[in-house]
Scaffold this active site. Structure first.
Site, short mmCIF file in Angstrom:
data_model
loop_
_atom_site.label_atom_id
_atom_site.label_comp_id
_atom_site.label_asym_id
_atom_site.label_seq_id
_atom_site.Cartn_x
_atom_site.Cartn_y
_atom_site.Cartn_z
N LYS A 184 0.56 -1.52 0.14
CA LYS A 184 0.25 0.33 -0.29
C LYS A 184 0.94 1.12 -0.43
O LYS A 184 1.63 1.42 1.22
CB LYS A 184 -0.91 0.00 1.49
N GLU A 260 9.76 1.33 10.25
CA GLU A 260 10.80 2.16 9.77
C GLU A 260 10.43 3.65 9.92
O GLU A 260 8.84 3.78 9.59
CB GLU A 260 11.40 2.21 8.89
N CYS A 294 14.16 10.49 6.55
CA CYS A 294 13.85 9.94 7.83
C CYS A 294 15.15 10.68 8.64
O CYS A 294 15.19 10.50 9.49
CB CYS A 294 13.43 8.67 8.22
N GLU A 391 10.16 16.72 13.92
CA GLU A 391 10.68 16.31 12.78
C GLU A 391 10.63 17.39 11.84
O GLU A 391 9.70 17.79 11.60
CB GLU A 391 10.19 15.38 12.01
P1 NAP Z 1 2.28 8.55 7.41
O1 NAP Z 1 1.82 9.50 7.47
O2 NAP Z 1 2.98 7.75 8.74
O3 NAP Z 1 2.07 7.58 6.31
C1 NAP Z 1 2.74 7.06 5.81
C2 NAP Z 1 2.04 5.39 5.73
O4 NAP Z 1 0.94 4.93 5.95
C3 NAP Z 1 1.42 5.79 4.62
O5 NAP Z 1 0.73 4.88 3.98
C4 NAP Z 1 0.21 6.64 5.04
O6 NAP Z 1 -0.92 6.19 4.09
C5 NAP Z 1 -0.20 5.21 5.89
N1 NAP Z 1 -1.50 5.53 6.42
C6 NAP Z 1 -1.50 6.60 7.79
N2 NAP Z 1 -2.39 6.17 8.15
C7 NAP Z 1 -2.20 4.94 8.43
C8 NAP Z 1 -2.91 3.77 9.06
N3 NAP Z 1 -3.88 4.29 10.15
N4 NAP Z 1 -3.21 2.35 8.82
C9 NAP Z 1 -2.48 2.12 8.06
N5 NAP Z 1 -1.67 3.00 6.88
C10 NAP Z 1 -1.38 4.59 7.66
O7 NAP Z 1 3.85 9.04 6.79
P2 NAP Z 1 4.50 9.88 6.02
O8 NAP Z 1 3.98 11.41 6.11
O9 NAP Z 1 4.21 8.78 4.68
O10 NAP Z 1 6.25 10.18 5.65
C11 NAP Z 1 7.18 10.83 6.64
C12 NAP Z 1 7.19 9.85 8.35
O11 NAP Z 1 7.80 8.66 7.60
C13 NAP Z 1 8.55 10.61 8.43
O12 NAP Z 1 7.81 10.25 9.77
C14 NAP Z 1 9.53 9.92 8.26
O13 NAP Z 1 10.81 10.09 9.18
C15 NAP Z 1 9.01 8.54 8.05
N6 NAP Z 1 10.19 7.70 7.34
C16 NAP Z 1 10.73 6.96 8.15
C17 NAP Z 1 11.49 6.19 7.40
C18 NAP Z 1 12.88 4.85 8.05
O14 NAP Z 1 12.72 4.60 7.03
N7 NAP Z 1 12.85 5.20 9.44
C19 NAP Z 1 12.17 6.82 5.42
C20 NAP Z 1 10.97 7.47 4.77
C21 NAP Z 1 10.26 8.17 5.52
P3 NAP Z 1 -1.52 7.62 3.14
O15 NAP Z 1 -0.91 8.01 2.16
O16 NAP Z 1 -3.10 7.20 2.44
O17 NAP Z 1 -2.04 9.00 4.98
#
Ligand code: NAP
Length: 487
Positions: A184, A260, A294, A391
């Site tokens: 997804k 992650e 990240c 962040e």
């Molecule tokens: P996010 O809002 O947590 O969303 C990530 C994914 O989760 C998206 O596909 C989102 O779908 C989905 N999602 C949201 N709510 C959900 C729920 N209740 N149940 C299941 N899935 C759900 O994060 P983001 O804004 O896309 O990404 C930025 C974050 O990712 C930052 O905090 C960054 O540090 C972190 N990150 C971490 C790493 C690592 O390797 N540690 C790497 C890259 C990014 P939708 O798009 O449809 O909302």
């Protein structure tokens, strides 16, 4: 799926997928709009999966599971290798897609495609080296035999900031281990995932082994999949907030989780650092993907003796960056992903300025079209400002002055996160000594870029659970099985 004319003009039509990819079949649809973050204009519209679609995806992954698990490792490896080659052949189109939907500069997008493809090459190699164990019991009376088996159907959820690499970092090890998957991707950047699925099909991935669905109801469809007893793995990359929610949901059916999550990387520069090397590293650690990473340096701790020269050098470099749409080859800093992202950065910077910080460049959002925030350097930032705790996920570098090694360590560890950290010093002994006391999963010493498919990527504290990449990444998709044998 419908496309904006501009999108059709930029990307190879052969890579235009048509919507949900379930059981090897493409299902067109609409409901999720994909915007060009440099203008806010419509780029494309993709299908919006329902809970029934998610259930069909689990059925498809289940139907393919036995066959894929029984496929010889060599054959799984060769399919992954072909997928790597196809991604490499189509690198320019994939990079353009990423630049269009994510907004990152083409150079970053090209870097991402190369990095993403490498996960398929690396796990094509690891597929044939799945480890086992043979030991003696301490009493000497028996032997212990340990095999590793594919864990089962895996749900993979990825963020928008690395639309290709976050997917391949999960699909590669899962397929190498013998698992079938449902991916997804993030709603903001689904096109890259669908384009990669097209290439996977061409590489010979059997129907149902990889399924891809986009949805406006991520919570609903994920909960439905996690409640299905056939799903045994959740591999999530995204924010710590959503990670916590998913861990609680997965607990209901005791699904294995790899997480992650977010980061808040300290970037420590000691007086004895090579200033130019530290500035080069700072620009990479801060400005890859315009700060939307990240691992991005979120807090610059600079020792008093080098502080002023560092701020001056960083300001000059940040000021010189050219802003624009990611797909313009001249662009060095693209837009943020959404207007909300710009608002969040603006809030953090405004609060820091109100608390006594000074912007040596940038400091307020641009008012033109698109979601732009200019490269910004802040000095004299209070160490307890919200910008030091949250962040930033944007092109803003807050710089804090410190005096002693102990102070730098205390400040660096003053966060709930522990994903990445950076140290710059000419004295390797000092860097290692300080590094051992930093609470982090990854540490760059005199390096601003640490990601490598052959290395274990992941964090401690609230930055995550488990590791992706490296030799252990495949084990996240396997269960050890112990055979106690008497003979
Ligand atoms: P996010 O809002 O947590 O969303 C990530 C994914 O989760 C998206 O596909 C989102 O779908 C989905 N999602 C949201 N709510 C959900 C729920 N209740 N149940 C299941 N899935 C759900 O994060 P983001 O804004 O896309 O990404 C930025 C974050 O990712 C930052 O905090 C960054 O540090 C972190 N990150 C971490 C790493 C690592 O390797 N540690 C790497 C890259 C990014 P939708 O798009 O449809 O909302």
């Amino acid at each position: 799926m419908t496309f904006h004319a501009k999108f059709s003009g930029y990307a190879d039509p052969a890579l235009h997928a048509v919507g949900l990819y379930i059981g090897g079949k493409w299902q067109s649809g609409s409901g999720i709009t994909v915007l060009d973050p440099s203008t806010g204009n419509l780029l494309a519209e993709v299908a919006d999966a329902s809970i029934e679609d998610a259930q069909r995806a689990v059925d498809a992954a289940d139907a393919a599971a036995a066959g894929w698990r029984a496929t010889p490792a060599r054959q799984r490896s060769e399919i992954l290798r072909r997928w790597y080659q196809l991604m490499t052949q189509h690198a320019e189109e994939l990079a353009t897609l990423i630049a269009l939907e994510n907004g990152k500069a083409l150079a970053d997008a090209r870097g991402e495609v190369a990095y993403a493809a490498e996960f398929f090459r690396w796990y094509a190699e690891e597929a044939t080296r799945i480890p086992g164990e043979f030991r003696h019991t301490p009493s000497g009376s028996h032997n212990i035999l340990v095999d590793h088996e594919p864990i089962g159907i895996a749900v993979l959820i990825t963020p928008w900031n690395f639309p290709a690499a976050m997917a391949t970092r999960k699909i590669g090890p899962a397929l190498a281990a013998g698992c079938t998957v449902i991916l997804k991707p993030a709603s903001e950047t689904p096109l890259t995932a669908y384009a990669m699925a097209r290439l996977g099909e061409e590489a010979g991935v059997p129907p149902g082994v990889v399924n891809v669905l986009t949805t406006s109801n991520p919570g609903g469809i994920t909960n439905a999949m996690l409640a299905d007893p056939r799903v045994r793995k959740l591999s999530f990359t995204g924010s710590t907030g959503v990670g916590r929610v998913l861990l609680a949901e997965a607990a209901k059916s005791v699904v294995s989780c790899s997480m992650e999550l977010g980061g808040n990387a300290p970037f420590i520069v000691f007086d004895d650092a090579d200033l130019e090397v530290a500035l080069d590293g700072a620009m990479i650690a801060k400005m890859r993907n315009a700060g939307e990473a990240c691992t991005a340096a979120n807090r610059f701790y600079v020792q008093a003796g080098i502080h002023d020269a560092f701020v001056a050098g960083l300001t000059a470099r940040m000021k010189s960056l050219k802003l624009g749409p990611g797909y313009d080859p001249e662009t060095q800093c693209g837009p943020m992903i959404t207007q909300n992202a710009v608002r969040k950065i603006d809030r953090l910077v405004s609060e820091a300025l109100a608390a006594g910080a000074r912007a040596t460049t940038g400091g307020k959002p641009l008012t033109e079209n698109g979601y732009f925030y200019p490269p910004t350097v802040l000095e004299n930032v209070p160490v307890n400002a919200s910008i030091a705790r949250e962040e930033i996920f944007g092109p803003v570098a807050p710089v804090y002055k410190f005096e002693s090694d102990d102070e730098a360590i205390r400040l660096a560890n003053n966060t709930e996160y522990g994903l990445a950290a950076y140290i710059y010093s000419r004295d390797l002994k000092r860097a290692m000594k300080v590094g051992k006391r930093i609470e982090t999963g990854m540490l760059g010493i005199n390096r601003g870029l640490m990601s490598d498919p052959a290395a274990p990527f992941g964090g401690v504290k609230q930055s995550g659970l488990g590791r992706e990449g490296g030799v252990t990444g495949i084990l996240e998709f396997m269960e050890p099985k112990y055979f106690a044998v008497d003979y």
